[in-house]
Design a protein around this motif. Structure first.
Motif, PDB file in Angstrom:
ATOM      1  N   HIS A 134       0.809  -1.219   0.000  1.00 53.63           N
ATOM      2  CA  HIS A 134       0.000   0.000   0.000  1.00 53.63           C
ATOM      3  C   HIS A 134       0.840   1.265   0.000  1.00 53.63           C
ATOM      4  O   HIS A 134       0.295   2.368   0.015  1.00 53.63           O
ATOM      5  CB  HIS A 134      -0.913   0.001   1.233  1.00 53.63           C
ATOM      6  CG  HIS A 134      -0.184  -0.065   2.540  1.00 53.63           C
ATOM      7  ND1 HIS A 134       0.704  -1.076   2.836  1.00 53.63           N
ATOM      8  CD2 HIS A 134      -0.173   0.751   3.626  1.00 53.63           C
ATOM      9  CE1 HIS A 134       1.198  -0.884   4.039  1.00 53.63           C
ATOM     10  NE2 HIS A 134       0.692   0.228   4.532  1.00 53.63           N
ATOM     11  N   MET A 385       0.102  10.772   0.923  1.00 55.02           N
ATOM     12  CA  MET A 385      -0.767   9.654   0.576  1.00 55.02           C
ATOM     13  C   MET A 385      -0.283   8.364   1.242  1.00 55.02           C
ATOM     14  O   MET A 385      -1.089   7.549   1.699  1.00 55.02           O
ATOM     15  CB  MET A 385      -0.824   9.480  -0.942  1.00 55.02           C
ATOM     16  CG  MET A 385      -1.433  10.660  -1.681  1.00 55.02           C
ATOM     17  SD  MET A 385      -3.121  11.046  -1.141  1.00 55.02           S
ATOM     18  CE  MET A 385      -3.993   9.549  -1.623  1.00 55.02           C
ATOM     19  N   ARG A 389      -2.639   6.136   3.735  1.00 54.01           N
ATOM     20  CA  ARG A 389      -2.924   4.709   3.513  1.00 54.01           C
ATOM     21  C   ARG A 389      -2.382   3.851   4.644  1.00 54.01           C
ATOM     22  O   ARG A 389      -3.007   2.854   5.033  1.00 54.01           O
ATOM     23  CB  ARG A 389      -2.336   4.268   2.168  1.00 54.01           C
ATOM     24  CG  ARG A 389      -3.113   4.745   0.953  1.00 54.01           C
ATOM     25  CD  ARG A 389      -2.613   4.079  -0.316  1.00 54.01           C
ATOM     26  NE  ARG A 389      -1.245   4.454  -0.598  1.00 54.01           N
ATOM     27  CZ  ARG A 389      -0.880   5.452  -1.383  1.00 54.01           C
ATOM     28  NH1 ARG A 389      -1.803   6.193  -1.972  1.00 54.01           N
ATOM     29  NH2 ARG A 389       0.389   5.715  -1.590  1.00 54.01           N
ATOM     30  N   VAL A 433      -5.175  -0.692  -2.082  1.00 54.64           N
ATOM     31  CA  VAL A 433      -6.210  -0.281  -1.131  1.00 54.64           C
ATOM     32  C   VAL A 433      -7.266  -1.374  -1.145  1.00 54.64           C
ATOM     33  O   VAL A 433      -7.362  -2.124  -2.119  1.00 54.64           O
ATOM     34  CB  VAL A 433      -6.843   1.089  -1.510  1.00 54.64           C
ATOM     35  CG1 VAL A 433      -5.818   2.205  -1.483  1.00 54.64           C
ATOM     36  CG2 VAL A 433      -7.537   1.027  -2.866  1.00 54.64           C
ATOM     37  N   SER A 439     -15.999   6.041  -2.388  1.00 54.33           N
ATOM     38  CA  SER A 439     -15.664   7.305  -1.729  1.00 54.33           C
ATOM     39  C   SER A 439     -16.931   8.135  -1.563  1.00 54.33           C
ATOM     40  O   SER A 439     -17.793   8.158  -2.447  1.00 54.33           O
ATOM     41  CB  SER A 439     -14.637   8.083  -2.551  1.00 54.33           C
ATOM     42  OG  SER A 439     -14.349   9.316  -1.930  1.00 54.33           O
ATOM     43  N   TRP A 477     -14.460   5.141   1.857  1.00 57.50           N
ATOM     44  CA  TRP A 477     -13.543   6.215   2.257  1.00 57.50           C
ATOM     45  C   TRP A 477     -14.405   7.453   2.483  1.00 57.50           C
ATOM     46  O   TRP A 477     -14.993   7.977   1.547  1.00 57.50           O
ATOM     47  CB  TRP A 477     -12.479   6.466   1.205  1.00 57.50           C
ATOM     48  CG  TRP A 477     -11.533   7.544   1.646  1.00 57.50           C
ATOM     49  CD1 TRP A 477     -11.657   8.875   1.445  1.00 57.50           C
ATOM     50  CD2 TRP A 477     -10.339   7.361   2.437  1.00 57.50           C
ATOM     51  NE1 TRP A 477     -10.625   9.557   2.046  1.00 57.50           N
ATOM     52  CE2 TRP A 477      -9.796   8.652   2.651  1.00 57.50           C
ATOM     53  CE3 TRP A 477      -9.680   6.262   2.959  1.00 57.50           C
ATOM     54  CZ2 TRP A 477      -8.621   8.846   3.378  1.00 57.50           C
ATOM     55  CZ3 TRP A 477      -8.516   6.462   3.682  1.00 57.50           C
ATOM     56  CH2 TRP A 477      -8.001   7.732   3.881  1.00 57.50           C
ATOM     57  N   THR A 500      -9.520  10.179   7.320  1.00 57.07           N
ATOM     58  CA  THR A 500      -8.344  10.809   7.913  1.00 57.07           C
ATOM     59  C   THR A 500      -8.631  11.160   9.366  1.00 57.07           C
ATOM     60  O   THR A 500      -9.755  11.523   9.721  1.00 57.07           O
ATOM     61  CB  THR A 500      -7.967  12.082   7.152  1.00 57.07           C
ATOM     62  OG1 THR A 500      -9.108  12.945   7.075  1.00 57.07           O
ATOM     63  CG2 THR A 500      -7.490  11.757   5.752  1.00 57.07           C
ATOM     64  N   ASN A 531      -7.945  13.492   0.753  1.00 50.58           N
ATOM     65  CA  ASN A 531      -9.304  13.013   0.487  1.00 50.58           C
ATOM     66  C   ASN A 531      -9.647  13.111  -0.993  1.00 50.58           C
ATOM     67  O   ASN A 531     -10.305  12.225  -1.560  1.00 50.58           O
ATOM     68  CB  ASN A 531     -10.312  13.818   1.306  1.00 50.58           C
ATOM     69  CG  ASN A 531     -10.301  13.442   2.775  1.00 50.58           C
ATOM     70  OD1 ASN A 531      -9.984  12.312   3.136  1.00 50.58           O
ATOM     71  ND2 ASN A 531     -10.631  14.387   3.638  1.00 50.58           N
ATOM     72  N   MET A 534      -7.830  10.328  -2.910  1.00 49.15           N
ATOM     73  CA  MET A 534      -8.430   9.025  -2.589  1.00 49.15           C
ATOM     74  C   MET A 534      -9.768   8.869  -3.304  1.00 49.15           C
ATOM     75  O   MET A 534     -10.090   7.797  -3.813  1.00 49.15           O
ATOM     76  CB  MET A 534      -8.626   8.895  -1.080  1.00 49.15           C
ATOM     77  CG  MET A 534      -7.355   8.643  -0.299  1.00 49.15           C
ATOM     78  SD  MET A 534      -6.532   7.073  -0.704  1.00 49.15           S
ATOM     79  CE  MET A 534      -7.826   5.900  -0.348  1.00 49.15           C
ATOM     80  N   ASP A 537      -9.397   8.084  -6.976  1.00 47.15           N
ATOM     81  CA  ASP A 537      -8.905   6.733  -7.251  1.00 47.15           C
ATOM     82  C   ASP A 537      -9.903   5.646  -6.850  1.00 47.15           C
ATOM     83  O   ASP A 537      -9.727   4.486  -7.206  1.00 47.15           O
ATOM     84  CB  ASP A 537      -7.581   6.517  -6.507  1.00 47.15           C
ATOM     85  CG  ASP A 537      -6.947   5.173  -6.811  1.00 47.15           C
ATOM     86  OD1 ASP A 537      -6.729   4.872  -7.994  1.00 47.15           O
ATOM     87  OD2 ASP A 537      -6.682   4.408  -5.862  1.00 47.15           O
ATOM     88  N   SER A 538     -10.954   6.007  -6.113  1.00 46.25           N
ATOM     89  CA  SER A 538     -11.903   4.999  -5.626  1.00 46.25           C
ATOM     90  C   SER A 538     -12.740   4.441  -6.776  1.00 46.25           C
ATOM     91  O   SER A 538     -12.851   5.041  -7.843  1.00 46.25           O
ATOM     92  CB  SER A 538     -12.817   5.608  -4.560  1.00 46.25           C
ATOM     93  OG  SER A 538     -12.078   5.971  -3.417  1.00 46.25           O
TER      94      SER A 538
END
Length: 576
Positions: A134, A385, A389, A433, A439, A477, A500, A531, A534, A537-538
């Motif tokens: 990760h 990041m 993670r 992940v 997200s 997330w 977070t 955020n 993330m 990328d979700s």
């Protein structure tokens, strides 16, 4: 042959029985059976003292009290001792199991701590440290991005046509010979920009071509040429402007620069004005993402800013040369035609797909602009990041890695060596992940003055809708400024929530500017950007179209191969 076969069968059965008997479940069954025999024997022994009991043809005669008592004592002594031994053995086996689980948990914590200790260092791992799936090697990744984001010494195009990722560092003579011919072809034919994921069908229309053309526009071969003009601007710094509003404003300025044939050069960025942004990246966008243009063009533009002649002749302009309306609501560049007319309807509102709206051009352009401005993260952002993670998924990753090891860490080193495929191919994969990952950006607080604010429950209804189609989805997330939302996650135990660790608002009437000031400039910038990336990328996204932050996340996803993942919105207030 028959006796031999019979013996073979008996041997196999005996061996199988021995194997079964050594297993923990079987040992428990044997102990239970023996205890049952003990209790039955005691019960029958007690019955014999009352006379003869006949069961069918079998009869049990009473014995003398002396003999019966003596027999009872012997039986009790044997059975009690046997059962006590078996119970002790069961307890011992349970203790062994508990100790093994405790040792395993300690190993997980030890590996998690070891990974934490090497965060922000050039190498994630060591001779005796298992690979952290990760985490990224941020130093190497940043060097790679640097090679892909600049022209070579003679002004040649970057090596976008070379092998992907770290394979570019692998020296192959025949391949290098071909590269001489391919680099010119890359510039003239619109090569696939390396920061775009997915096919043309998985992104907004013309994304690959537009990103290619913006890069060329922003990186002229000769920045000192009299034909090159500039637009130099600071980022918005008024307290009421959040990060989303600042980025949206810069998207407008990039559009103006392209329409007027100017190279956009950004100057002061207040959110990077803190101690963790070192050297020249202090107070600069380049602290977080690669700069919008080359260092040569930046230096040339700043020189022209000192020249009254350059300013008067319009060789260089600033934000003050344009009206607020022009920046925020000006026409979208028509250099590529009207590609927004071909946007796929993948936004869901109240169960219906949104086919079109009056701001389709702005939606398309802001997606292109934000993708370009955030095309490559810096080493600093990469480390942020990694930290996020590690905090969210580190222990889960440690369990996964320890279960997969063929060697006993930390007692054994595992003979860890780096092969070519480790170095050049697998190292280019995205960090792990838990997937699929949804997200969710829950915007509440002072946003009620701009749009319809809905409760966390409505966001979760959309998450459940997604899960009904993808039953293997169980991770979210969560991005929110409200502590109330974090506390409500306890009401949904069938979901795994990650977020977070930052202090959040506890009252609804606090303004975002006041909240950010309470966190400090560094924290109030770093955690929203984490955020944002993330979310981009979700696998799935739930947000609110009325939020500029959600709007930009959606654009980042739709230029990052996520168009067909769709977007579920809790409202239909506006489309910016």
């Amino acid at each position: 042959m028959e006796p031999l076969n019979q013996k073979s069968i008996e041997r196999v059965v005996s061996q199988r029985a021995l194997q079964m008997g050594s297993s923990f479940p079987c040992q428990i069954c044997v102990v239970g059976f023996l205890c049952g025999v003990c209790l039955t024997t005691l019960f029958l022994a007690a019955l014999t003292s009352f006379g003869t009991f006949q069961f069918g043809p079998i009869s049990f005669s009473s014995m003398s009290m002396t003999n019966s008592s003596s027999l009872d004592k012997n039986i009790n002594r044997v059975t009690h001792s046997d059962c006590h031994f078996k119970l002790k053995e069961t307890e011992r086996l349970l203790d062994v199991k508990r100790n093994r689980e405790q040792d395993y948990d300690e190993k997980v914590s030890m590996l998690y701590s070891a990974w934490s200790a090497v965060l922000n260092k050039s190498t994630i791992g060591g001779s005796n440290l298992p690979n952290a799936p990760h985490l990224e090697n941020c130093k190497m990744k940043t060097e790679l991005y640097g090679n892909l984001d600049k022209r070579t010494g003679n002004g040649s195009f970057p090596p976008w046509t070379s092998w992907k990722g770290f394979l570019q560092k692998l020296t192959v003579a025949a391949f290098n010979e071909k590269m001489k011919k391919l680099r010119h072809q890359a510039e003239s034919e619109g090569t696939y920009p390396p920061w775009i994921a997915g096919s043309d069908e998985e992104n907004y229309p013309l994304t690959r071509k537009v990103q290619h053309d913006i890069w060329i526009h922003q990186h002229p071969v000769n920045c000192s040429s009299p034909d090159v003009k500039f637009l130099v601007t600071d980022w918005e710094r008024l307290p009421g402007f959040g990060i989303g509003a600042q980025i949206a404003g810069m998207c407008g300025l990039l559009g103006i620069a392209i329409k007027e044939g100017r190279v956009l050069v950004t100057n002061y960025y207040n959110r990077a004005d803190h101690g963790s942004c070192k050297g020249s990246s202090r107070s600069s966008w380049s602290c977080y993402f690669f700069p919008e243009t080359s260092l040569e063009c930046q230096q040339r533009a700043f020189e022209l800013m000192k020249s009254e002649e350059a300013l008067s002749k319009g060789i260089v302009t600033t934000k003050e040369n344009y009206t607020t309306k022009h920046i925020w609501a000006g026409p979208t560049p028509r250099k590529w035609g009207l590609p927004w007319n071909f946007l796929q309807p993948t936004t869901d509102i109240n169960g219906t797909l949104l086919a079109s709206h009056r701001k389709m051009d702005r939606r398309w352009w802001r997606a292109q602009a934000v993708r370009y401005l955030m095309r490559f993260p810096t080493e600093y952002t990469c480390n942020l990041m990694n930290e996020a993670r590690q905090a969210a998924f580190g222990k889960l990753a440690a369990k996964m890695v320890l279960e997969s090891l063929a060697w006993d860490w930390p007692k054994e080193s595992g003979g860890k060596t780096r092969s070519d495929i480790d170095e050049y191919v697998w190292s280019n994969h995205e960090p792990w992940v838990p997937r699929p990952l949804l997200s969710m950006h829950v915007r509440m607080g002072d946003k009620a003055c701009e749009m319809k604010v809905v409760g966390f429950e409505e966001y979760m209804q959309l998450a459940d809708r997604t899960r009904s189609h993808f039953p293997y989805l169980n991770s979210i997330w969560l991005s929110t400024e409200m502590q109330e939302v974090i506390e409500k996650t306890r009401e949904y135990p069938h979901w795994n929530f990650y977020y977070t660790k930052v202090r959040r608002q506890v009252r609804m009437n606090m303004s975002m500017a006041e909240y950010e000031a309470s966190l400090g400039r560094e924290t109030s910038t770093n955690y929203p950007l984490v955020n944002f990336l993330m979310a981009a990328d979700s696998d799935f996204f739930v947000g609110a179209l009325g939020s500029s932050w959600s709007f930009l996340i959606d654009g980042m996803r739709n230029t990052g191969g996520k168009v067909m993942s769709g977007y579920l919105s809790v409202n239909k207030d506006r489309f910016w």
